[in-house]
Scaffold this active site. Structure first.
Site, PDB file in Angstrom:
ATOM      1  N   ASP A  28       0.841  -1.190   0.000  1.00 35.75           N
ATOM      2  CA  ASP A  28       0.000   0.000   0.000  1.00 35.75           C
ATOM      3  C   ASP A  28       0.884   1.250   0.000  1.00 35.75           C
ATOM      4  OD1 ASP A  28      -3.229   0.512   0.979  1.00 35.75           O
ATOM      5  OD2 ASP A  28      -1.834   2.197   1.122  1.00 35.75           O
ATOM      6  N   ASN A  85     -12.890  -3.237   2.742  1.00 35.94           N
ATOM      7  CA  ASN A  85     -13.772  -2.092   2.945  1.00 35.94           C
ATOM      8  C   ASN A  85     -14.783  -2.046   1.803  1.00 35.94           C
ATOM      9  OD1 ASN A  85     -12.250  -1.228   5.211  1.00 35.94           O
ATOM     10  ND2 ASN A  85     -10.792  -0.197   3.863  1.00 35.94           N
ATOM     11  N   GLY A  91     -15.466   2.659   4.332  1.00 34.02           N
ATOM     12  CA  GLY A  91     -14.152   3.272   4.157  1.00 34.02           C
ATOM     13  C   GLY A  91     -13.504   2.979   2.816  1.00 34.02           C
ATOM     14  N   HIS A  98     -10.480  -5.239  -3.226  1.00 38.79           N
ATOM     15  CA  HIS A  98      -9.129  -5.612  -2.800  1.00 38.79           C
ATOM     16  C   HIS A  98      -9.165  -5.996  -1.335  1.00 38.79           C
ATOM     17  CE1 HIS A  98      -9.786  -1.287  -2.415  1.00 38.79           C
ATOM     18  NE2 HIS A  98      -9.070  -1.349  -1.305  1.00 38.79           N
ATOM     19  N   LEU A  99      -8.211  -6.839  -0.973  1.00 35.95           N
ATOM     20  CA  LEU A  99      -8.050  -7.314   0.397  1.00 35.95           C
ATOM     21  C   LEU A  99      -6.814  -6.647   0.983  1.00 35.95           C
ATOM     22  CD1 LEU A  99      -8.939  -9.598   2.468  1.00 35.95           C
ATOM     23  CD2 LEU A  99      -7.175 -11.011   1.358  1.00 35.95           C
TER      24      LEU A  99
HETATM   25  P1  AMP Z   1      -9.747   1.246   0.365  1.00 29.24           P
HETATM   26  O1  AMP Z   1      -9.802   2.524   1.148  1.00 29.24           O
HETATM   27  O2  AMP Z   1     -10.126   0.023   1.134  1.00 29.24           O
HETATM   28  O3  AMP Z   1     -10.512   1.379  -0.947  1.00 29.24           O
HETATM   29  O4  AMP Z   1      -8.235   1.015   0.028  1.00 29.24           O
HETATM   30  C1  AMP Z   1      -7.553   1.686  -0.987  1.00 29.24           C
HETATM   31  C2  AMP Z   1      -6.103   1.663  -0.635  1.00 29.24           C
HETATM   32  O5  AMP Z   1      -5.350   1.909  -1.803  1.00 29.24           O
HETATM   33  C3  AMP Z   1      -5.672   2.700   0.397  1.00 29.24           C
HETATM   34  O6  AMP Z   1      -5.124   2.048   1.531  1.00 29.24           O
HETATM   35  C4  AMP Z   1      -4.632   3.530  -0.351  1.00 29.24           C
HETATM   36  O7  AMP Z   1      -3.575   3.943   0.462  1.00 29.24           O
HETATM   37  C5  AMP Z   1      -4.182   2.577  -1.435  1.00 29.24           C
HETATM   38  N1  AMP Z   1      -3.628   3.173  -2.621  1.00 29.24           N
HETATM   39  C6  AMP Z   1      -4.115   4.220  -3.332  1.00 29.24           C
HETATM   40  N2  AMP Z   1      -3.351   4.462  -4.406  1.00 29.24           N
HETATM   41  C7  AMP Z   1      -2.359   3.532  -4.392  1.00 29.24           C
HETATM   42  C8  AMP Z   1      -1.241   3.246  -5.241  1.00 29.24           C
HETATM   43  N3  AMP Z   1      -0.992   3.964  -6.344  1.00 29.24           N
HETATM   44  N4  AMP Z   1      -0.420   2.232  -4.909  1.00 29.24           N
HETATM   45  C9  AMP Z   1      -0.655   1.502  -3.801  1.00 29.24           C
HETATM   46  N5  AMP Z   1      -1.691   1.711  -2.966  1.00 29.24           N
HETATM   47  C10 AMP Z   1      -2.532   2.714  -3.257  1.00 29.24           C
END
Ligand code: AMP
Length: 112
Positions: A28, A85, A91, A98-99
């Site tokens: 992440d 989420n 959230g 994604h997990l």
């Molecule tokens: P969610 O809030 O469950 O939809 O998770 C999305 C996640 O994606 C968050 O924890 C972000 O920090 C992560 N995220 C967003 N952009 C990127 C990226 N380019 N590379 C890796 N993680 C990312």
């Protein structure tokens, strides 16, 4: 294209820890724990709320891949958390299922 499809296509860089024909996993960008990996099915399901019975095998593979990554990153003994989420109150910020694999510190309950 979703943000994570762009990661799968290598249009956005990521620190990849696992890939096969159906799944990509990478660190992440904004880690919430010492280990914070996202496990992403390459086929887009927007969120778990929209998953169908026909997605069952892929969802099973997602969970098993998450636990294998946790093991590979040394979290089996101390423990870890797997999170999905869904929707605004859940959230979710990226509408591509994604997990989250989180570990390396004690997790709080209830979650924030
Ligand atoms: P969610 O809030 O469950 O939809 O998770 C999305 C996640 O994606 C968050 O924890 C972000 O920090 C992560 N995220 C967003 N952009 C990127 C990226 N380019 N590379 C890796 N993680 C990312």
């Amino acid at each position: 294209m979703t943000l994570f499809e762009k990661v799968v296509a290598r249009e956005i860089p990521a620190k990849i820890v696992f890939e096969d024909d159906e799944i990509l996993a990478f660190h992440d960008i904004n880690p919430q724990a010492p280990v914070h990996v996202l496990v992403v099915p390459k086929r887009v399901i927007p969120r778990i709320a929209e998953a169908q019975p026909s997605d069952g095998a892929l969802l099973g593979r997602l969970l098993l891949t998450g636990k294998q990554i946790a093991a590979d990153l040394g979290l089996s003994e101390t423990g870890f958390r797997l999170v999905i989420n869904s929707g605004r109150n859940g959230g979710e910020t990226v509408p591509h299922l994604h997990l989250h694999v989180l570990g390396g510190r004690p997790m709080n309950w209830p979650p924030g």
